[in-house]
Enzyme design. Structure first.
Site, PDB file in Angstrom:
ATOM      1  N   GLU A 166       0.765  -4.769  11.126  1.00 54.26           N
ATOM      2  CA  GLU A 166       0.405  -3.556  10.893  1.00 54.26           C
ATOM      3  C   GLU A 166       1.374  -2.867  11.764  1.00 54.26           C
ATOM      4  OE1 GLU A 166      -1.605  -2.034   8.647  1.00 54.26           O
ATOM      5  OE2 GLU A 166      -2.893  -3.843   8.283  1.00 54.26           O
TER       6      GLU A 166
ATOM      7  N   HIS B 219       0.851  -1.269  -0.020  1.00 58.83           N
ATOM      8  CA  HIS B 219      -0.058  -0.025   0.156  1.00 58.83           C
ATOM      9  C   HIS B 219       0.776   1.285   0.006  1.00 58.83           C
ATOM     10  CE1 HIS B 219      -3.147  -2.629   1.700  1.00 58.83           C
ATOM     11  NE2 HIS B 219      -3.376  -2.219   0.298  1.00 58.83           N
ATOM     12  N   ALA B 220       0.559   2.248  -1.079  1.00 59.83           N
ATOM     13  CA  ALA B 220       1.547   3.392  -1.277  1.00 59.83           C
ATOM     14  C   ALA B 220       1.846   4.255  -0.045  1.00 59.83           C
ATOM     15  CB  ALA B 220       1.095   3.922  -2.620  1.00 59.83           C
TER      16      ALA B 220
ATOM     17  N   GLU C 142       1.587   3.703   3.063  1.00 60.81           N
ATOM     18  CA  GLU C 142       2.066   3.169   4.216  1.00 60.81           C
ATOM     19  C   GLU C 142       3.670   3.276   4.312  1.00 60.81           C
ATOM     20  OE1 GLU C 142       0.020  -0.438   4.374  1.00 60.81           O
ATOM     21  OE2 GLU C 142      -1.750   0.397   4.310  1.00 60.81           O
TER      22      GLU C 142
ATOM     23  N   ARG D   5      -3.205   4.813  -2.141  1.00 61.20           N
ATOM     24  CA  ARG D   5      -3.109   3.509  -1.624  1.00 61.20           C
ATOM     25  C   ARG D   5      -2.776   2.481  -2.654  1.00 61.20           C
ATOM     26  NH1 ARG D   5      -5.377   0.129   2.506  1.00 61.20           N
ATOM     27  NH2 ARG D   5      -6.411  -1.830   1.621  1.00 61.20           N
TER      28      ARG D   5
ATOM     29  N   HIS E 216       2.840  -3.725   6.681  1.00 57.36           N
ATOM     30  CA  HIS E 216       1.769  -2.736   6.484  1.00 57.36           C
ATOM     31  C   HIS E 216       1.637  -1.619   7.649  1.00 57.36           C
ATOM     32  CE1 HIS E 216      -0.770  -4.544   3.195  1.00 57.36           C
ATOM     33  NE2 HIS E 216       0.045  -5.554   3.366  1.00 57.36           N
TER      34      HIS E 216
HETATM   35  O1  0X9 Z   1      -6.600  -4.355   4.630  1.00 57.89           O
HETATM   36  C1  0X9 Z   1      -5.730  -4.509   4.345  1.00 57.89           C
HETATM   37  O2  0X9 Z   1      -5.179  -4.913   3.357  1.00 57.89           O
HETATM   38  C2  0X9 Z   1      -4.631  -4.587   5.493  1.00 57.89           C
HETATM   39  N1  0X9 Z   1      -4.751  -3.333   6.312  1.00 57.89           N
HETATM   40  S1  0X9 Z   1      -4.304  -2.090   5.706  1.00 57.89           S
HETATM   41  O3  0X9 Z   1      -4.814  -0.953   6.523  1.00 57.89           O
HETATM   42  N2  0X9 Z   1      -2.709  -1.947   5.855  1.00 57.89           N
HETATM   43  O4  0X9 Z   1      -4.877  -1.704   4.557  1.00 57.89           O
HETATM   44  C3  0X9 Z   1      -4.850  -5.949   6.389  1.00 57.89           C
HETATM   45  C4  0X9 Z   1      -4.522  -7.016   5.551  1.00 57.89           C
HETATM   46  C5  0X9 Z   1      -4.701  -8.161   6.425  1.00 57.89           C
HETATM   47  N3  0X9 Z   1      -4.602  -9.321   5.563  1.00 57.89           N
HETATM   48  C6  0X9 Z   1      -5.416  -9.718   4.438  1.00 57.89           C
HETATM   49  N4  0X9 Z   1      -6.643  -8.926   4.249  1.00 57.89           N
HETATM   50  N5  0X9 Z   1      -5.302 -10.897   3.821  1.00 57.89           N
HETATM   51 ZN    ZN Z   2      -1.663  -1.995   4.089  1.00 58.52          ZN
END
Ligand code: 0X9
Ligand code: ZN
Length: 478
Positions: free
Chosen positions: A384, A182-183, A185, A240, A310
């Site tokens: 995270e 995700h860009a 982060e 993102r 992330h």
């Molecule tokens: O939503 C997401 O992709 C991740 N959170 S973020 O806030 N960095 O965007 C969580 C990813 C957890 N894992 C999967 N969704 N497979």
């Molecule tokens: Zn992310």
């Protein structure tokens, strides 16, 4: 000149009087907690109909009563939105009163300020800097580092991974770490650089990293979404997704963490190109996710641990996120993240939540961790990193070191457990080989606290507190 100055001051004063708000001249981040279903619905509408960016949750569909919403509000929609909230009896807290200042702080380049003492790994870096760093690091440490080109992005930028390997051995196992899916982060790519530097400078000096590298190779992909990352530096800091164009929409970008083939595009993802969680036209439609998937498919016999980095929210997650069902080795994975979170708490006094993704945050199908898990990589995690919303994506550079040290201790804890679980049986059977010495060494180093009372919670006097201070190893390649 004097008259002009007075005029400028008066004009500014007029602005302040109009709104009664001293901070209205900046983009802001607000925290709003809806108390009723109606308020939640209103917030969903605000976040889609006005020029705003949802920080938390990532998509309006996840907004629900009692859960705080972090909303980035550009200066031109600020008044309207605050009025709307007030009209509906909703209070807000200003989390960040001036995001412009923080963005400036994050992009300040110390090479233009030679007096600054902050070192390379405690700053954020542009994509060009990171490409330069990849090249320089592999040249300076050619005995331990190789660059692997795993593919290219939608805009044809190379996807370079670094392979850290202290010794070639048949059947050697490996760890995969990717950063920057995700860009926006930014602390995520910063961690990948931090991890590589730590590994190179502490191999043979720190027992844990020595044990890890003696047993496993580590592949590190510092920026999985280079087009998006570049875009956050040049055009929109809050971007993102990647930067691919859809056939039937003006909206750009696919959420790469919804583009993998794990219950692809079911509840928790969106088939609308304008959504922040757009799953793409089909699984692996995006060159970035396809490249990672291809690499892992062709290395699935060696890669035993998958890690995706992330931010933000301080969580250690494992599969599944694409279903509420439990993974087959759920208890093993839970024990690992629990131990990692305890270590973070003990050494850095910071709290990380942990658990299976779907139950800990939300249902989010199409993620890389679930896909890797289903491929057969049974130790698969998403971290995270910091923080929990104080600065969110705009974490100041002064916080990079603590955020990375926390993630580093989690990586080390989990990697050592994976080695113990997957390689230990062979170890006991091979008494006179190199491995056996490692095992003794490993067991001694792995439980330093076993003989100590853990009642105090914090590190003990004289205990080696894992603080990697990157100042000591500042990167002088530019
Ligand atoms: O939503 C997401 O992709 C991740 N959170 S973020 O806030 N960095 O965007 C969580 C990813 C957890 N894992 C999967 N969704 N497979
Ligand atoms: Zn992310």
């Amino acid at each position: 000149m004097k008259a002009l100055l007075i005029l400028a001051v008066l004009m500014n004063l007029e602005g302040l009087l109009k709104t009664g708000d001293c901070t209205h001249t900046h983009d802001q981040v607000l925290s709003i907690t809806p108390q009723t279903q109606e308020q939640a619905e209103l917030l969903r509408n605000v976040s889609t109909q006005y020029e705003t960016v949802l920080w938390q949750p990532v998509s309006p569909q996840y907004i629900k009563e009692e859960d705080p919403v972090h909303l980035f509000v550009p200066v031109n929609s600020s008044e309207t939105i605050k009025d709307l909230l007030q009209k509906h009896g909703m209070t807000h807290e200003v989390l960040l009163a001036n995001t412009n200042e923080l963005v400036e702080m994050q992009t300040r380049n110390d090479s233009t300020d030679p007096r600054s003492s902050s070192s390379y790994y405690e700053r954020y870096h542009s994509l060009e800097d990171i490409y330069y760093w990849i090249n320089k690091t592999s040249q300076d440490h050619s005995d331990m580092v190789k660059v692997v080109l795993i593919g290219s992005s939608y805009e044809k930028r190379p996807l370079y991974a670094l392979k850290l390997s202290v010794e070639e051995r048949p059947n050697k196992k490996a760890i995969w770490i990717d950063c920057g899916i995700h860009a926006r982060e930014w602390v995520s790519p910063a961690f990948c650089l931090w991890f590589v530097q730590y590994s190179l400078s502490h191999y043979k000096h720190n027992q844990d990293i020595t044990n890890i590298l003696d047993n496993m190779d580590v592949y590190v992909l510092p920026v999985m979404n280079p087009d998006g990352y570049k875009y956050t530096w040049t055009t929109n800091r809050m971007w993102r997704k990647n930067r691919s164009y859809s056939k039937d929409s003006f909206c750009v970008g696919v959420d790469l963490n919804r583009n993998f083939d794990a219950n692809w595009c079911t509840e928790g993802a969106s088939d609308t190109p304008c959504s922040e969680i757009y799953c793409g036209a089909f699984p692996e439609s995006e060159p970035e996710s396809e490249a990672v998937a291809n690499f892992l498919r062709s290395h699935k016999d060696s890669v035993q641990l998958y890690l995706s980095i992330h931010s933000y929210s301080q969580m250690l997650l494992f599969p599944y996120s694409c279903t509420l069902e439990e993974a087959e080795n759920h208890n093993d994975l839970l024990a690992m993240v629990q131990e990692a979170a305890q270590k973070i708490k003990r050494y850095y006094r910071n709290t990380y939540k942990y658990g299976a993704g779907a139950k800990t945050i939300y249902l989010a199908p199409g993620g890389s961790d679930d896909w890797a898990y289903n491929l057969g990589i049974k130790y698969s995690f998403t971290f995270e990193l910091q923080d929990r919303g104080r600065y969110g994506f705009l974490l100041p550079p002064s916080h990079i070191s603590k955020a990375c040290n926390e993630a580093l201790i989690a990586v080390k804890t989990i990697a050592l457990r994976v080695i113990e679980k997957t390689q230990a049986p062979q170890l006991s059977a091979c008494f006179h080989t190199r491995f056996c010495c490692l095992q003794d060494h490993y067991l001694l180093s792995f439980h330093p606290e076993a003989s100590q009372s853990s009642a105090s919670g914090g590190p003990h006097i004289g205990e080696d507190v894992p603080q990697f201070n990157s100042n000591k190893v500042s990167f002088s390649g530019q």
